[in-house]
Design a protein around this motif. Structure first.
Motif, short mmCIF file in Angstrom:
data_model
loop_
_atom_site.label_atom_id
_atom_site.label_comp_id
_atom_site.label_asym_id
_atom_site.label_seq_id
_atom_site.Cartn_x
_atom_site.Cartn_y
_atom_site.Cartn_z
N ILE A 332 0.84 -1.21 0.00
CA ILE A 332 0.00 0.00 0.00
C ILE A 332 0.88 1.26 0.00
N HIS A 333 1.93 1.23 0.81
CA HIS A 333 2.84 2.38 0.92
C HIS A 333 3.46 2.70 -0.44
N GLU A 334 4.00 1.70 -1.12
CA GLU A 334 4.67 1.93 -2.39
C GLU A 334 3.68 2.30 -3.49
N LEU A 335 2.50 1.72 -3.46
CA LEU A 335 1.47 2.09 -4.44
C LEU A 335 1.05 3.54 -4.26
N GLY A 336 1.05 4.02 -3.03
CA GLY A 336 0.76 5.43 -2.78
C GLY A 336 1.79 6.33 -3.45
N HIS A 337 3.07 5.99 -3.28
CA HIS A 337 4.13 6.75 -3.96
C HIS A 337 3.92 6.76 -5.47
N ALA A 338 3.66 5.57 -6.04
CA ALA A 338 3.52 5.45 -7.49
C ALA A 338 2.30 6.21 -8.00
N LEU A 339 1.19 6.12 -7.28
CA LEU A 339 -0.05 6.79 -7.68
C LEU A 339 0.14 8.30 -7.78
N VAL A 340 0.63 8.89 -6.72
CA VAL A 340 0.79 10.35 -6.69
C VAL A 340 1.86 10.79 -7.69
N ALA A 341 2.94 10.01 -7.81
CA ALA A 341 4.00 10.36 -8.76
C ALA A 341 3.46 10.37 -10.18
N SER A 378 6.59 24.85 -7.71
CA SER A 378 5.60 23.81 -8.01
C SER A 378 6.25 22.44 -8.12
N GLN A 379 7.40 22.38 -8.77
CA GLN A 379 8.10 21.10 -8.93
C GLN A 379 8.58 20.55 -7.59
N LEU A 380 9.08 21.41 -6.73
CA LEU A 380 9.53 20.97 -5.41
C LEU A 380 8.35 20.51 -4.56
N GLU A 381 7.22 21.20 -4.67
CA GLU A 381 6.04 20.79 -3.92
C GLU A 381 5.55 19.42 -4.38
N LYS A 382 5.63 19.17 -5.67
CA LYS A 382 5.24 17.85 -6.18
C LYS A 382 6.16 16.76 -5.63
N GLN A 383 7.46 17.06 -5.54
CA GLN A 383 8.39 16.09 -4.98
C GLN A 383 8.09 15.80 -3.51
N VAL A 384 7.72 16.83 -2.77
CA VAL A 384 7.35 16.65 -1.36
C VAL A 384 6.11 15.76 -1.26
N MET A 385 5.14 16.02 -2.11
CA MET A 385 3.91 15.23 -2.08
C MET A 385 4.18 13.76 -2.42
N ILE A 386 5.07 13.52 -3.36
CA ILE A 386 5.43 12.14 -3.70
C ILE A 386 6.08 11.45 -2.51
N CYS A 387 6.93 12.19 -1.77
CA CYS A 387 7.56 11.63 -0.57
C CYS A 387 6.53 11.28 0.49
N LEU A 388 5.49 12.11 0.63
CA LEU A 388 4.48 11.91 1.68
C LEU A 388 3.38 10.94 1.25
N ALA A 389 3.38 10.55 -0.03
CA ALA A 389 2.27 9.74 -0.55
C ALA A 389 2.20 8.35 0.07
N SER A 464 -10.23 2.82 -4.59
CA SER A 464 -10.53 1.59 -5.33
C SER A 464 -9.35 1.20 -6.23
N PHE A 465 -8.63 2.18 -6.75
CA PHE A 465 -7.46 1.88 -7.58
C PHE A 465 -6.38 1.22 -6.74
N LEU A 466 -6.17 1.73 -5.53
CA LEU A 466 -5.20 1.11 -4.63
C LEU A 466 -5.56 -0.34 -4.34
#
Length: 494
Positions: A332-341, A378-389, A464-466
């Protein structure tokens, strides 16, 4: 040859003992004398031994490596060849009144090809090539290092005469060991060694054979200014990590002579290996061949390269037993990273892997669409969100968090501090050294909380995707990037 002296000494001691003379003071004096004699001669002995070994190893030492054999580094190679042209075309230099260069300093991260560049330089200039490492000059005995520097330059000129060459190239790797900034005292061994190197490079004594010095370091900031000034190392050439085109060139050189399958796409591998050095890319090709041999495959396929990239990045795959619940949480943890990325940066997911490798229980391998050296807010914020996903996905699924996100938090905090330091936060343009730690901590927390809420909303919307991907990942333990994007596309359409 020392036996007569030893015998005479023992006889004298026995005779004095017979006469009743106290022996302890005499033994102490003799011991001090022997120690002084030993240490005074040790430097010469060690230097002579080093000289002998080096001359044997470095005989006929013009390397058979050309600049065309080095992948990438186009700019660095051009600069180095231009500098070597000054060494080769001495008559033309005199016509223009150009002073000959004494040395070139190659700087850059480990594994980028600094040593290969030096060998290619010797081949290009048709010069005798001698190598040494900075650590070889440093000894506990005063004067040994300086003596070795003299010997090295002397060997270079002697070897050039023996091989009927009119120039010699000396390559000193890790020069920061002996070229570090001096602290005012001239009695330290490495200070004397540095002083001797400076003297040799100055060329005070006229010699028929010029010695060109190439040195390499990944810590240029440590070097003494007397060494880096013009007239010593006249040019400083940066040998940086290769870009995408350079990585593809390096890969193409290393796959020569190997049974590569037609499906292998070097352009794709180069795109997925952003930040890899030349040495890392060489390791990728070698590991891919090893994986193919393990599978008893006749050719090296794309899957072998994918496994090799994972190994170089994360380490060897390990057999770490995990409970079913832990395995599900990691998935679940890794799928969260992949989904948001994939939602924030489309086509950035290379694969999602559940198999433990190195210290990671699972991981998502990303590949950027292009090499990026500057980042917007914006790009740095996206990277932060991917880390927290990963944490957001866990909270979406379990309504709690785990300790598995420690490294993610560290990366996210680092990105937040980068935003603050570069004036991309609500604090504006500031000096990080002057800001109050509590204020800095509050700003980091504010950024993290705000971005985490956005990330959590994304994972909740795609619950549901997760769930669909979870079942597949638990069975297959690996989802390819293309397969992951197909599943996500179906989710977005429905």
């Amino acid at each position: 040859m020392y036996l007569p002296f030893i015998g005479a000494g023992l006889g004298t001691i026995l005779f004095l003992a017979y006469l009743g003379v106290p022996l302890l003071p005499m033994i102490v004096i003799i011991g001090i004398g022997v120690a002084i004699w030993y240490y005074s001669s040790a430097g010469t002995k060690v230097g002579s031994y080093w000289n002998k070994g080096s001359s044997q190893d470095q005989r006929n030492a013009i390397p058979n490596i050309q600049f065309t054999d080095i992948g990438g580094q186009t700019k660095a190679k051009q600069e180095l060849m231009e500098a070597l042209d000054f060494l080769i075309q001495q008559e033309k230099m005199k016509d223009y009144g150009i002073q000959p260069l004494k040395g070139i300093l190659l700087t850059g991260p480990p594994g980028t090809g600094k040593t290969l560049m030096a060998k290619a330089a010797a081949h290009y200039s048709d010069a005798v090539f001698l190598t040494a490492s900075g650590s070889e000059f440093v000894e506990m005995y005063v004067g040994v290092g300086a003596n070795r520097v003299r010997q090295l330059f002397s060997q270079a000129r002697k070897a050039a005469k023996n091989q009927k060459k009119n120039r010699a190239v000396i390559f000193i790797d890790e020069i920061d060991v002996i070229g570090a900034k001096r602290e005012g005292s001239q009695h330290k061994e490495y200070d004397q060694t540095l002083n001797q190197l400076l003297t040799e490079m100055d060329g005070i004594k006229k010699n028929d054979i010029p010695v060109f010095v190439i040195a390499a370091t990944n810590r240029k900031d440590l070097l003494d200014s007397a060494l880096t000034r013009p007239g010593r190392f006249d040019r400083h050439i940066a040998v940086d990590l290769p870009d995408k085109a350079g990585r593809k060139h390096i890969l193409s050189l290393h796959v020569k002579g190997k049974p590569i399958h037609d499906e292998v796409d070097l352009d794709k591998i180069a795109r997925e290996t952003f930040g890899f050095s030349g040495a890392s890319l060489a390791s990728v090709v070698n590991e891919a061949a090893i994986y193919a041999m393990r599978d008893e495959a006749k050719q090296i396929k794309m899957k072998h390269f994918a496994q090799a990239v994972d190994k170089v990045l994360m380490g060897e795959q390990i057999d770490r037993a995990t409970s079913t619940e832990d395995k599900k949480r990691v998935a679940i943890h890794e799928l969260g990273h992949a989904l948001v990325a994939e939602l924030l940066e489309p086509n950035s997911v290379a694969q999602v892997v559940l198999t433990p490798r190195g210290q990671a229980l699972g991981y998502v391998r990303h590949h950027p669409k292009e090499d990026r050296y500057l980042h917007t807010k914006s790009q740095l914020e996206k990277q932060v969100m991917i880390c927290l996903a990963g944490t957001a996905a866990e909270e979406t699924w379990y309504q709690n968090r785990s300790t598995g996100a420690k490294n993610d938090y560290e990366q996210a905090i680092h990105l937040c501090k980068t935003m603050i330091d570069t004036g991309l936060s609500s604090l504006g343009i500031i000096d990080m050294s002057l800001i109050d730690p509590d204020k800095l901590s509050k700003e980091v927390t504010h950024i993290l909380n705000e971005l985490y809420e956005q990330t959590l909303n994304i994972t909740k919307r795609h619950y549901s995707f997760l769930q669909d991907c979870l079942n597949l990942l638990l069975i297959e333990e690996r989802i390819d990037g293309e397969q992951f994007r197909d599943l996500l596309a179906r989710e977005l359409v429905s």
